[in-house]
Scaffold this motif. Sequence first.
Motif, mmCIF file in Angstrom:
data_model
loop_
_atom_site.group_PDB
_atom_site.id
_atom_site.type_symbol
_atom_site.label_atom_id
_atom_site.label_comp_id
_atom_site.label_asym_id
_atom_site.label_seq_id
_atom_site.Cartn_x
_atom_site.Cartn_y
_atom_site.Cartn_z
ATOM 1 N N TRP A 138 0.814 -1.226 0.000
ATOM 2 C CA TRP A 138 0.000 0.000 0.000
ATOM 3 C C TRP A 138 0.846 1.273 0.000
ATOM 4 C CZ3 TRP A 138 0.713 3.244 4.059
ATOM 5 C CH2 TRP A 138 1.216 2.698 5.239
ATOM 6 N N TRP A 139 2.044 1.210 0.610
ATOM 7 C CA TRP A 139 2.898 2.399 0.655
ATOM 8 C C TRP A 139 3.411 2.750 -0.752
ATOM 9 C CZ3 TRP A 139 3.591 -2.405 2.465
ATOM 10 C CH2 TRP A 139 4.674 -3.165 1.976
ATOM 11 N N LEU A 140 3.520 1.745 -1.623
ATOM 12 C CA LEU A 140 3.925 1.994 -3.012
ATOM 13 C C LEU A 140 2.739 2.468 -3.853
ATOM 14 C CD1 LEU A 140 6.362 -0.986 -3.672
ATOM 15 C CD2 LEU A 140 6.875 1.348 -2.932
ATOM 16 N N ALA A 141 1.547 1.954 -3.533
ATOM 17 C CA ALA A 141 0.343 2.425 -4.221
ATOM 18 C C ALA A 141 0.132 3.911 -3.928
ATOM 19 C CB ALA A 141 -0.871 1.610 -3.777
ATOM 20 N N LEU A 142 0.342 4.284 -2.663
ATOM 21 C CA LEU A 142 0.214 5.696 -2.289
ATOM 22 C C LEU A 142 1.238 6.547 -3.053
ATOM 23 C CD1 LEU A 142 -0.991 7.932 -0.475
ATOM 24 C CD2 LEU A 142 0.686 7.287 1.272
ATOM 25 N N GLU A 143 2.454 6.041 -3.118
ATOM 26 C CA GLU A 143 3.507 6.749 -3.868
ATOM 27 C C GLU A 143 3.100 6.919 -5.341
ATOM 28 O OE1 GLU A 143 7.502 5.110 -3.500
ATOM 29 O OE2 GLU A 143 8.105 5.960 -5.423
ATOM 30 N N ALA A 144 2.586 5.846 -5.950
ATOM 31 C CA ALA A 144 2.223 5.889 -7.371
ATOM 32 C C ALA A 144 1.075 6.871 -7.621
ATOM 33 C CB ALA A 144 1.849 4.495 -7.857
ATOM 34 N N VAL A 145 0.077 6.854 -6.736
ATOM 35 C CA VAL A 145 -1.054 7.775 -6.895
ATOM 36 C C VAL A 145 -0.559 9.223 -6.880
ATOM 37 C CG1 VAL A 145 -3.096 8.700 -5.700
ATOM 38 C CG2 VAL A 145 -2.836 6.221 -5.987
ATOM 39 N N ILE A 146 0.322 9.526 -5.933
ATOM 40 C CA ILE A 146 0.801 10.912 -5.806
ATOM 41 C C ILE A 146 1.741 11.266 -6.965
ATOM 42 C CG2 ILE A 146 2.149 12.497 -4.348
ATOM 43 C CD1 ILE A 146 0.991 10.951 -1.917
ATOM 44 N N ALA A 147 2.553 10.293 -7.388
ATOM 45 C CA ALA A 147 3.491 10.553 -8.495
ATOM 46 C C ALA A 147 2.740 10.854 -9.789
ATOM 47 C CB ALA A 147 4.426 9.355 -8.680
ATOM 48 N N LYS A 171 4.441 17.042 -3.647
ATOM 49 C CA LYS A 171 4.252 15.582 -3.610
ATOM 50 C C LYS A 171 4.860 15.001 -2.332
ATOM 51 C CE LYS A 171 4.056 14.870 -8.639
ATOM 52 N NZ LYS A 171 2.620 14.579 -8.814
ATOM 53 N N ARG A 172 6.050 15.468 -1.986
ATOM 54 C CA ARG A 172 6.687 14.973 -0.761
ATOM 55 C C ARG A 172 5.848 15.311 0.465
ATOM 56 N NH1 ARG A 172 12.648 17.015 -2.339
ATOM 57 N NH2 ARG A 172 13.179 15.338 -3.762
ATOM 58 N N ALA A 173 5.371 16.545 0.507
ATOM 59 C CA ALA A 173 4.584 16.980 1.669
ATOM 60 C C ALA A 173 3.275 16.198 1.761
ATOM 61 C CB ALA A 173 4.306 18.480 1.583
ATOM 62 N N VAL A 174 2.613 15.991 0.613
ATOM 63 C CA VAL A 174 1.336 15.273 0.612
ATOM 64 C C VAL A 174 1.564 13.810 0.996
ATOM 65 C CG1 VAL A 174 -0.551 14.433 -0.873
ATOM 66 C CG2 VAL A 174 0.161 16.827 -0.974
ATOM 67 N N TYR A 175 2.650 13.218 0.479
ATOM 68 C CA TYR A 175 2.936 11.827 0.840
ATOM 69 C C TYR A 175 3.110 11.703 2.354
ATOM 70 C CZ TYR A 175 4.782 7.114 0.981
ATOM 71 O OH TYR A 175 4.944 5.789 1.263
ATOM 72 N N ASP A 176 3.942 12.580 2.920
ATOM 73 C CA ASP A 176 4.200 12.502 4.369
ATOM 74 C C ASP A 176 2.917 12.670 5.169
ATOM 75 O OD1 ASP A 176 6.824 11.995 4.150
ATOM 76 O OD2 ASP A 176 7.518 14.024 4.650
ATOM 77 N N GLN A 177 2.119 13.654 4.748
ATOM 78 C CA GLN A 177 0.891 13.936 5.489
ATOM 79 C C GLN A 177 -0.037 12.712 5.468
ATOM 80 O OE1 GLN A 177 -1.204 17.405 4.109
ATOM 81 N NE2 GLN A 177 -2.700 17.309 5.784
ATOM 82 N N ILE A 178 -0.261 12.157 4.267
ATOM 83 C CA ILE A 178 -1.200 11.031 4.162
ATOM 84 C C ILE A 178 -0.606 9.772 4.783
ATOM 85 C CG2 ILE A 178 -2.526 9.559 2.580
ATOM 86 C CD1 ILE A 178 -2.725 11.948 0.688
ATOM 87 N N TYR A 179 0.681 9.530 4.529
ATOM 88 C CA TYR A 179 1.310 8.320 5.070
ATOM 89 C C TYR A 179 1.186 8.291 6.593
ATOM 90 C CZ TYR A 179 4.754 4.815 6.374
ATOM 91 O OH TYR A 179 5.366 3.721 6.936
#
Length: 352
Positions: A138-147, A171-179
């Motif tokens: 799921w952590w890669l799916a989240l990365e792919a969605v944001i990328a 993208k980095r900020a959104v990833y950190d926030q959601i993760y």
Amino acid sequence: MEGVKYKLFRTALETLYFSGAHLMLRPLLGGVGTILTLHHVRPARRDRFQPNRLLEVTPSYFERVIRRLRRSGAQLVSIDEVYRRLKERDFRGRFVSVTFDDGYRDTLEFAYPILKNYEVPFTVYVATSFPDRVGELWWLALEAVIAQNELIGLRFDGRDRWFECRDVHEKRAVYDQIYWWLRQLDTEDELRHIVRELATRHRVDMAAFCADLCMSWQELSSLAADPLVTIGAHTVNHPILSKVSEKAVRSELENSRSVIEAALGARPEHLAYPVGDNTAAGPREFKIAAELGFKTAVTTRPGVVFRQHAKHLTALPRISLNGNFQRPRYAKVLISGAATGLWNRFRPISAA
Ligand SMILES: [Zn+2]
């Protein structure tokens, strides 16, 4: 690792290295050995948005670390030998044991030839849903969605929220926030449900990551045939165990062991907790792993192994070869144990 803590750690590493303090602290903090954690070993990618980069090191960096360890006189041993030494209190030489989590294909493709060349035993902890091709990375799916998107929609704290992620900083900020928001949810079910919905909404095929990145049973069986290799359990579905019921913890551990035994012909005796930090595995999980008869179980709590760990065999710390610290001098300090001693504020055991 959040920003400030990360910078402090880096400063601590630099200070230790340049002052030579890691050599002075070594007898105090070096412990009896080190278990190393790796995820991906593969050539560097050029993408600027790589929020999971800490989970990968390059083959050339990995080879330098292995060569340095070989030269250092540390004894490179299997996880079975770590168990034996702790059980029999045989602490004559300092050991290093190399371990890989998840069962990525690059373990076979890039890490294995290096380890074979230097005759280094190693362990691969396999989450069985990955070779079964039904796992959710799921952590890669989240990365792919944001990328792949400039605007993403998500039900966040009970309401629809939109996140702008147009450039790499956003993208980095959104990833950190959601993760980190996902990580603090009460249950694994909620986390999975949200990422599934997000992936569907943004047309990311979550199942594809298994086939693209993880070894098949056939690849695992070719690896397992080498006496250098130990296959360990890493649950079936790779949940954050602290966020599922006790019954689910037991079935995740037992079923993963049975599935591996059926597929590869040997019953795993060693375990790695998914995610593995102190929010993911604690006393309940350590106790269950011991009750189910695992000889050892490793966390991702940072630290070297001390003789006292003979009494905490299912709560062993490890040191991660982190993609954000790929300088040879960092590996030297980390393996000495001085840096993680600082990290743990000089407490040798962290099993609470
Ligand atoms: Zn894992």
